[in-house]
Design a protein around this motif. Structure first.
Motif, PDB file in Angstrom:
ATOM      1  N   TYR A  56       0.821  -1.205   0.000  1.00  0.00           N
ATOM      2  CA  TYR A  56       0.000   0.000   0.000  1.00  0.00           C
ATOM      3  C   TYR A  56       0.855   1.255   0.000  1.00  0.00           C
ATOM      4  O   TYR A  56       1.958   1.264   0.565  1.00  0.00           O
TER       5      TYR A  56
ATOM      6  N   ILE B  45       0.280   5.419   0.973  1.00  0.00           N
ATOM      7  CA  ILE B  45      -0.683   6.351   1.558  1.00  0.00           C
ATOM      8  C   ILE B  45      -0.194   7.777   1.337  1.00  0.00           C
ATOM      9  O   ILE B  45       0.991   8.077   1.542  1.00  0.00           O
TER      10      ILE B  45
ATOM     11  N   PHE C 292      -4.048   5.131  -1.004  1.00  0.00           N
ATOM     12  CA  PHE C 292      -5.088   5.812  -0.251  1.00  0.00           C
ATOM     13  C   PHE C 292      -4.688   7.261  -0.044  1.00  0.00           C
ATOM     14  O   PHE C 292      -3.531   7.555   0.240  1.00  0.00           O
TER      15      PHE C 292
ATOM     16  N   LYS D 223      -7.962   5.365  -3.583  1.00  0.00           N
ATOM     17  CA  LYS D 223      -9.240   5.684  -2.918  1.00  0.00           C
ATOM     18  C   LYS D 223      -9.021   6.823  -1.943  1.00  0.00           C
ATOM     19  O   LYS D 223      -7.940   6.937  -1.357  1.00  0.00           O
TER      20      LYS D 223
ATOM     21  N   THR E 135      -9.825   8.250   1.702  1.00  0.00           N
ATOM     22  CA  THR E 135     -10.328   7.830   3.019  1.00  0.00           C
ATOM     23  C   THR E 135     -10.469   9.079   3.866  1.00  0.00           C
ATOM     24  O   THR E 135      -9.521   9.867   3.967  1.00  0.00           O
TER      25      THR E 135
END
Lengths: 152, 562, 203
Positions: B209, B211, B252, B293, B295
């Motif tokens: 991932y 971020i 994210f 996405k 968040t």
């Protein structure tokens, strides 16, 4: 709040427990507060203990566990607005509404919150009443706006 | 719009956009950042659209709503392209005259910016001292881009860095460039991003991932969100490059709850990128599959801390925890995770497009490139400032910021937010540099708050303590109980009930907080106090010994009549 | 699991990989004070009383013994002027809430903590979280929760669950270092309807 709406929001996130905050955010944004029934439903559907839901709902600033008043007042008390005199605005509004920051008055007329930065520092001190922004606030102006909001 | 299946198709589309856009058609670019948005810019944009329609000028004059153009104090702004004529404080009533002026090539003097020092009217945006003194690697194109238009981004060269990376580089080479650029964590911690990327690439896992931390909890800091809001595609491109380099699968963008426009613009950009095939499976026909996405966070300052952020994203309450392995090995959902600040991501396309060798020409020995700030408080020019590393803060305050407001003097510049400190006016020659600030006990955070002689430093420290005590998770004793007692003491001092021993007591609590608190919030909770005591001790002493607030802010009891 | 050798208070200690400094010290007969630690619960690192000095690769850091994993060649000091000062101050902060709690008073004697150093606020709870965590992790009943944050943080019974579960349990009661828990429970019971039970309420 229509409990069916809570079901729909939970379904949107496929009942995933990792979406707890996102689900509560959607309920808060729609309903302006989190009723107990909604929290219990979320706990039940996500299979997350109610204690954890309560912890999350009281920990994060965005959520309110008390009903919102007729008028929602947000006053920015970010560093820039503070330096420009936001505290006097807060004191004036507390007097005018009979409500403390973070609370709703007993007649459910006003909910007052202070925020840490609305991002309009050039126009500070800033106050938002029922979604409408009021810039370059002074105590007398703030008092007048509160009076007007009650009439409207 | 069919999905672009190759770099060639993307470049063909770019060529088409550039040739479709008649570069000489006048364009009125109206600032639509959150600040101007909240001042009703939507009515202004509508007024422009209506006026152009009524006067049947549609094919000849283009109206573009952009993100934040930076000079918030003078907003709403309208910049006329191609000449970049800059009109300030534009109202709905000015619209017909502006449109007529654009049509007839006439400049409207009364709407131009007036230099307060010289009285001179300035026509072109780039000549306005606020902008002229900046180095705008990242923000310079914001008024050319409608954040809801991927075509605008492509027209300014958007996604060309990603294309270069895809076609000509390996992940190791990309990381090599990032390391060479020495881009350091723009959250303020100054950690070398390249080292994090390298560690994340080395971690072997099918799922990784990345971020983008756009939480930006510091009150008075709004630059990260404005940058994301103004050019979300720029951040997506940065994350795509990162995904390629680290072999990440999902991204994210972590944003605070109070910024609906930022969220809206970002989600629109993600959707567009997906429609164009720039996010999803086998991007541009390559092996890279990557999704992004947004968040949204529950609004707590402490959730900017990496373990609290991760907890919040995993649906757990946003409290920091003791962590003994690196996020690049076990991060979000125990997978290798790279977390970087929004501004760090925003710099990546620029670094890869120009090359690290070009990038490092700007800056100091160990702090390269530019740093964007939000400048506000008791200053003439509030707005977004992009300064080269190495620029003295004095230049930011006076040449860019325009100095103090009428009749006042600058007392200090508050940097690094509630865990930062104060640069007194006579030390403003300190430069924008991670290490220089660390040496001075400060952090290079995104928010700069100008404080003038109307403000009380003791009151400011009390304010920051109140903020932190409300934002602390409350888990550990030194932070929670330390702040509780420090606030009691500060209240006493600002009410004229301070005792001599109070300063020692505050310092004693601060020492224990720094040593024993669980997370950076607790450890840094007393930073503003220690900075204030170092530089403005006399203000504390006046409150305690003379029971006086020199700035007249604290409500002290009147002295007893003799 | 591989064997680890470290030094604690100048004593060579053998431990297993995965052990915490606290566990390794305990096995070697070295006592480190704790308040929020419990062998059946995950480390919580809230009280910070077990803070120790750790020297590794030439650097000295401070961390909680209850959470920090042991590593080869680690040099740990469980007492020093700095550590003692930290513990003294932490105790003084907690004593401002519960000046007469026996656990705190005993530790206060050892570290010279003055219960009057800080302004008192009779909350009694020191938020060690033993009750909440025991109910969540061991009993798995989730009858208690942390609520709010920052200086407003508290523990709270969830009345609907507590009404069903706590009367016949109360295993968390002896864990509370200040007896705040027992008082809270009695107050809560007084406010809700007790379930049908043969015992007398309030015992």
């Amino acid at each position: 709040m229509d409990i069916k709406r809570v079901d729909q929001i939970i379904e949107k996130y496929q009942g995933k427990d990792s979406a707890l905050i996102q689900i509560l955010l959607e309920i808060q944004n729609e309903n302006h507060w989190l009723p107990k029934e909604a929290l219990e439903k979320v706990s039940e559907c996500l299979q997350v203990p109610l204690s954890k839901v309560m912890n999350t709902a009281t920990f994060h600033k965005t959520f309110s566990l008390i009903p919102e008043g007729q008028h929602e007042i947000h006053i920015c008390n970010g560093s820039s607005c503070h330096v420009r005199g936001a505290q006097r605005i807060i004191d004036t509004v507390v007097q005018a509404t009979g409500t403390l920051p973070g609370e709703t008055d007993e007649n459910l007329r006003y909910s007052l919150k202070t925020t840490t930065c609305m991002g309009c520092c050039a126009a500070g001190p800033v106050m938002m009443v029922d979604g409408g922004y009021h810039n370059n606030m002074e105590p007398e102006k703030a008092e007048e706006i509160i009076k007007q909001s009650d009439k409207g | 719009m069919p999905i672009l299946k190759s770099v060639f198709e993307l470049e063909e589309l770019r060529k088409k956009i550039l040739s479709d856009k008649d570069r000489n058609i006048p364009c009125i670019a109206i600032c639509g950042g959150t600040g101007c948005h909240n001042q009703g810019n939507q009515r202004l944009v509508q007024a422009f659209l209506n006026e152009v329609k009524i006067k049947k000028l549609q094919p000849r004059i283009h109206i573009r709503e952009t993100g934040c153009q930076g000079f918030c104090e003078q907003g709403p702004m309208a910049v006329i392209f191609p000449q970049k004529i800059c009109y300030v404080k534009v109202t709905v009533e000015d619209v017909p005259e502006i449109v007529a002026g654009v049509n007839n090539n006439k400049i409207i003097e009364r709407l131009l910016y007036t230099n307060p020092s010289t009285g001179e009217k300035i026509i072109h945006e780039d000549d306005i001292p606020f902008y002229k003194n900046q180095t705008r690697f990242i923000g310079g194109d914001f008024n050319k881009i409608d954040p809801n238009s991927i075509e605008d981004y492509l027209a300014t060269g958007g996604y060309s860095a990603f294309v270069k990376v895809l076609q000509m580089m390996t992940p190791e080479q990309v990381i090599g460039e990032v390391k060479k650029s020495n881009i350091r964590g723009r959250s303020g911690n100054g950690f070398a991003a390249g080292r994090k990327w390298e560690a994340c690439l080395k971690a072997e896992a099918e799922t990784k991932y990345i971020i983008c931390n756009c939480h930006e909890g510091d009150p008075g800091a709004f630059v990260d969100r404005r940058m994301l809001e103004a050019n979300p595609h720029g951040v997506i491109e940065g994350m795509l490059i990162g995904a390629f380099a680290m072999k990440a699968t999902e991204g994210f963008i972590f944003v605070g709850d109070e910024f609906p426009l930022t969220v809206h613009n970002t989600e629109t950009a993600i959707k567009q990128a997906e429609e164009f095939g720039l996010l999803g499976k086998n991007i541009l026909g390559s092996e890279l599959s990557f999704t992004v996405k947004v968040t949204i966070d529950g609004g707590n300052y402490v959730c900017g801390e990496s373990t609290a952020l991760t907890a919040s994203m995993e649906g757990r309450v946003g409290e920091p925890i003791a962590k003994y392995d690196h996020a690049t090995e076990h991060g979000l959902w125990a997978k290798p995770t790279d977390l970087n600040n929004l501004q760090t991501w925003a710099n990546i396309p620029f670094i890869l497009r120009k090359g690290a060798d070009e990038y490092i020409k700007t800056g100091t020995e160990r702090s390269k490139g530019t740093r964007s700030f939000s400048l506000s408080g008791a200053i003439r020019n509030t707005g977004i400032v992009e300064a080269p590393m190495g620029m003295p803060f004095r230049k930011i305050v006076y040449d860019i910021g325009g100095g103090p407001r009428e009749g006042r003097k600058i007392k200090a510049l508050q940097v690094g937010g509630p865990m930062g400190g104060f640069i007194p006016e006579n030390q403003l020659d300190i430069t924008v540099d991670f290490d220089e600030l660390t040496k001075a006990g400060l952090t290079l955070g995104p928010g700069l708050i100008a404080i003038d002689d109307n403000a009380c430093i003791v009151d400011m420290v009390k304010y920051f303590f109140a903020f932190l005590s409300n934002e602390s998770c409350g888990k550990c004793t030194p932070c929670r109980e330390g702040l509780r007692q420090m606030i009691k003491i500060m209240n006493r001092i600002t009410e004229g009930k301070g005792k001599k021993a109070d300063l020692e007591l505050l310092e004693a609590i601060a020492k224990v907080q720094k040593s024993a608190a669980l997370c950076a919030l607790g450890k840094g909770a007393s930073n503003t106090l220690l900075s204030a005591l170092k530089n403005f001790r006399e203000e504390f002493e006046a409150h305690i010994e003379s029971k006086q607030c020199p700035a007249g802010v604290c409500k002290m009891p009147l002295p007893a009549a003799n | 699991m591989s064997e680890i050798t470290l030094t604690i208070d100048n004593k060579t200690v053998k431990a297993r990989e995965g052990m915490t400094i606290f566990e390794a010290a305990k096995n070697a007969g070295i006592n480190i004070p704790t308040l929020c630690h419990h062998e059946k619960l995950k480390p919580y690192t809230a009280c910070r009383i077990c803070t120790v000095e750790i020297e590794e690769r030439g650097r000295i850091t401070l961390d909680t013994a209850c959470s920090c994993p042991v590593e080869n060649n680690m040099v740990v000091r469980t007492r020093s002027e700095n550590i003692d000062n930290i513990r003294k101050t932490l105790l003084e902060l907690m004593l401002s809430h519960a000046p007469d709690a026996p656990t705190l008073v005993e530790l206060a004697k050892e570290y010279g903590a003055d219960k009057n150093r800080f302004e008192k606020e009779p909350m009694f709870c020191i938020l060690c979280g033993l009750c909440v965590r025991y109910c969540n992790e061991v009993k798995k009943k989730h009858a208690l929760a942390f609520v709010e944050r920052g200086t407003k943080r508290e523990i709270s019974f969830i009345p609907e669950i507590a009404a069903k579960e706590c009367w016949d349990c109360k295993e968390c009661f002896p864990l509370c270092p200040t007896e705040y828990l027992q008082a809270t429970y009695v107050l809560m019971r007084a406010l809700i309807d007790a379930p049908a039970s043969n015992s007398n309420p309030g015992e």
